[in-house]
Design a protein around this motif. Structure first.
Motif, PDB file in Angstrom:
ATOM      1  N   VAL A   8       0.880  -1.163   0.000  1.00 13.61           N
ATOM      2  CA  VAL A   8       0.000   0.000   0.000  1.00 13.61           C
ATOM      3  C   VAL A   8       0.921   1.218   0.000  1.00 13.61           C
ATOM      4  N   SER A   9       0.716   2.146  -0.926  1.00 16.31           N
ATOM      5  CA  SER A   9       1.619   3.274  -1.089  1.00 16.31           C
ATOM      6  C   SER A   9       1.029   4.574  -0.558  1.00 16.31           C
ATOM      7  N   VAL A  10       1.871   5.348   0.113  1.00 13.82           N
ATOM      8  CA  VAL A  10       1.538   6.683   0.588  1.00 13.82           C
ATOM      9  C   VAL A  10       2.656   7.600   0.099  1.00 13.82           C
ATOM     10  N   ARG A  11       2.297   8.767  -0.437  1.00 14.42           N
ATOM     11  CA  ARG A  11       3.315   9.728  -0.877  1.00 14.42           C
ATOM     12  C   ARG A  11       3.414  10.856   0.142  1.00 14.42           C
ATOM     13  N   TYR A  12       4.652  11.141   0.564  1.00  9.84           N
ATOM     14  CA  TYR A  12       4.946  12.304   1.380  1.00  9.84           C
ATOM     15  C   TYR A  12       5.819  13.235   0.552  1.00  9.84           C
ATOM     16  N   ILE A  13       5.455  14.502   0.517  1.00 12.20           N
ATOM     17  CA  ILE A  13       6.275  15.523  -0.114  1.00 12.20           C
ATOM     18  C   ILE A  13       7.303  15.964   0.926  1.00 12.20           C
ATOM     19  N   VAL A  14       8.582  15.909   0.570  1.00 12.20           N
ATOM     20  CA  VAL A  14       9.645  16.230   1.516  1.00 12.20           C
ATOM     21  C   VAL A  14      10.544  17.326   0.950  1.00 12.20           C
ATOM     22  N   ASP A  15      11.191  18.053   1.846  1.00 11.24           N
ATOM     23  CA  ASP A  15      12.123  19.111   1.434  1.00 11.24           C
ATOM     24  C   ASP A  15      13.466  18.539   1.020  1.00 11.24           C
ATOM     25  N   ASP A  16      13.895  17.453   1.680  1.00 13.57           N
ATOM     26  CA  ASP A  16      15.214  16.861   1.461  1.00 13.57           C
ATOM     27  C   ASP A  16      15.048  15.342   1.458  1.00 13.57           C
ATOM     28  N   VAL A  17      15.158  14.744   0.286  1.00 18.47           N
ATOM     29  CA  VAL A  17      14.913  13.299   0.144  1.00 18.47           C
ATOM     30  C   VAL A  17      15.875  12.490   0.997  1.00 18.47           C
ATOM     31  N   GLN A  18      17.163  12.808   0.968  1.00 17.32           N
ATOM     32  CA  GLN A  18      18.121  12.008   1.733  1.00 17.32           C
ATOM     33  C   GLN A  18      17.885  12.120   3.232  1.00 17.32           C
ATOM     34  N   ALA A  19      17.534  13.315   3.717  1.00 26.13           N
ATOM     35  CA  ALA A  19      17.224  13.472   5.142  1.00 26.13           C
ATOM     36  C   ALA A  19      16.008  12.630   5.518  1.00 26.13           C
ATOM     37  N   ALA A  20      15.014  12.572   4.640  1.00 26.14           N
ATOM     38  CA  ALA A  20      13.822  11.763   4.899  1.00 26.14           C
ATOM     39  C   ALA A  20      14.176  10.277   4.904  1.00 26.14           C
ATOM     40  N   VAL A  21      14.976   9.831   3.935  1.00 26.73           N
ATOM     41  CA  VAL A  21      15.409   8.426   3.889  1.00 26.73           C
ATOM     42  C   VAL A  21      16.148   8.081   5.174  1.00 26.73           C
ATOM     43  N   ASP A  22      17.067   8.924   5.581  1.00 28.02           N
ATOM     44  CA  ASP A  22      17.827   8.674   6.811  1.00 28.02           C
ATOM     45  C   ASP A  22      16.905   8.587   8.021  1.00 28.02           C
ATOM     46  N   PHE A  23      15.923   9.479   8.120  1.00 25.38           N
ATOM     47  CA  PHE A  23      14.969   9.479   9.235  1.00 25.38           C
ATOM     48  C   PHE A  23      14.191   8.166   9.290  1.00 25.38           C
ATOM     49  N   TYR A  24      13.573   7.780   8.182  1.00 30.32           N
ATOM     50  CA  TYR A  24      12.711   6.590   8.185  1.00 30.32           C
ATOM     51  C   TYR A  24      13.503   5.296   8.332  1.00 30.32           C
ATOM     52  N   THR A  25      14.696   5.217   7.758  1.00 27.67           N
ATOM     53  CA  THR A  25      15.472   3.978   7.882  1.00 27.67           C
ATOM     54  C   THR A  25      16.180   3.880   9.223  1.00 27.67           C
ATOM     55  N   THR A  26      16.743   4.968   9.694  1.00 35.12           N
ATOM     56  CA  THR A  26      17.497   4.947  10.946  1.00 35.12           C
ATOM     57  C   THR A  26      16.597   4.814  12.168  1.00 35.12           C
ATOM     58  N   HIS A  27      15.505   5.556  12.185  1.00 34.97           N
ATOM     59  CA  HIS A  27      14.697   5.625  13.404  1.00 34.97           C
ATOM     60  C   HIS A  27      13.469   4.722  13.412  1.00 34.97           C
ATOM     61  N   LEU A  28      12.907   4.407  12.238  1.00 38.77           N
ATOM     62  CA  LEU A  28      11.634   3.682  12.218  1.00 38.77           C
ATOM     63  C   LEU A  28      11.697   2.329  11.511  1.00 38.77           C
ATOM     64  N   GLY A  29      12.871   1.902  11.081  1.00 40.57           N
ATOM     65  CA  GLY A  29      13.037   0.545  10.568  1.00 40.57           C
ATOM     66  C   GLY A  29      12.635   0.313   9.121  1.00 40.57           C
ATOM     67  N   PHE A  30      12.420   1.359   8.340  1.00 41.99           N
ATOM     68  CA  PHE A  30      12.106   1.182   6.917  1.00 41.99           C
ATOM     69  C   PHE A  30      13.366   0.725   6.176  1.00 41.99           C
ATOM     70  N   THR A  31      13.175   0.072   5.032  1.00 43.22           N
ATOM     71  CA  THR A  31      14.278  -0.285   4.156  1.00 43.22           C
ATOM     72  C   THR A  31      14.103   0.432   2.824  1.00 43.22           C
ATOM     73  N   VAL A  32      15.210   0.687   2.155  1.00 41.76           N
ATOM     74  CA  VAL A  32      15.196   1.428   0.890  1.00 41.76           C
ATOM     75  C   VAL A  32      14.955   0.464  -0.267  1.00 41.76           C
ATOM     76  N   ARG A  33      13.967   0.792  -1.100  1.00 36.21           N
ATOM     77  CA  ARG A  33      13.741   0.061  -2.354  1.00 36.21           C
ATOM     78  C   ARG A  33      14.392   0.795  -3.510  1.00 36.21           C
TER      79      ARG A  33
END
Length: 126
Positions: A8-33
């Motif tokens: 199930v996909s949700v889109r978030y508009i972000v100011d800085d893609v790499q900062a968002a990737v770092d936040f979700y992977t480091t703190h909340l356990g997401f993995t990068v596709r």
């Protein structure tokens, strides 16, 4: 309609893609596709696919100027909310408000680096 074995996909508009990737992977356990920063990244947690669209992405450009973000948020469930809050505070993160309790459980809000909301939730014992 999404089949149970699909993402199930949700889109978030972000100011800085790499900062968002770092936040979700480091703190909340997401993995990068996929990560094509600075335009776009695709991260996954379970069956949730979070599309992180930077200012140069077509997803961000499709949003009319001045559109309010609203109060929508992704909702992540935890068995021990207090332990999760302590862990994230230990990582240097801060929360928006305090824990709120209701008949369905307890929750607290966290914002990603662009201000998109994440609800951390612990269901009530039934």
């Amino acid at each position: 309609m999404t089949a149970p074995d699909q993402l199930v996909s949700v889109r978030y508009i972000v100011d800085d893609v790499q900062a968002a990737v770092d936040f979700y992977t480091t703190h909340l356990g997401f993995t990068v596709r996929a990560n094509v920063a600075p335009a776009f990244a695709d991260v996954v947690l379970g069956s949730l696919r979070l599309l992180l669209s930077g200012p140069a992405s077509s997803g961000a450009r499709a949003t009319p100027e001045g559109t309010p973000a609203g109060r929508n948020r992704i909702h992540l469930t935890f068995k021990d909310l207090d332990a999760e809050i302590d862990r994230l505070r230990g990582d240097g993160l801060s929360f928006l408000g305090d824990v709120v309790a209701g008949p369905g459980g307890r929750q607290i809000l966290l914002a990603d680096p662009s201000g998109n909301l994440v609800e951390l939730f612990e269901p009530a014992e039934r």
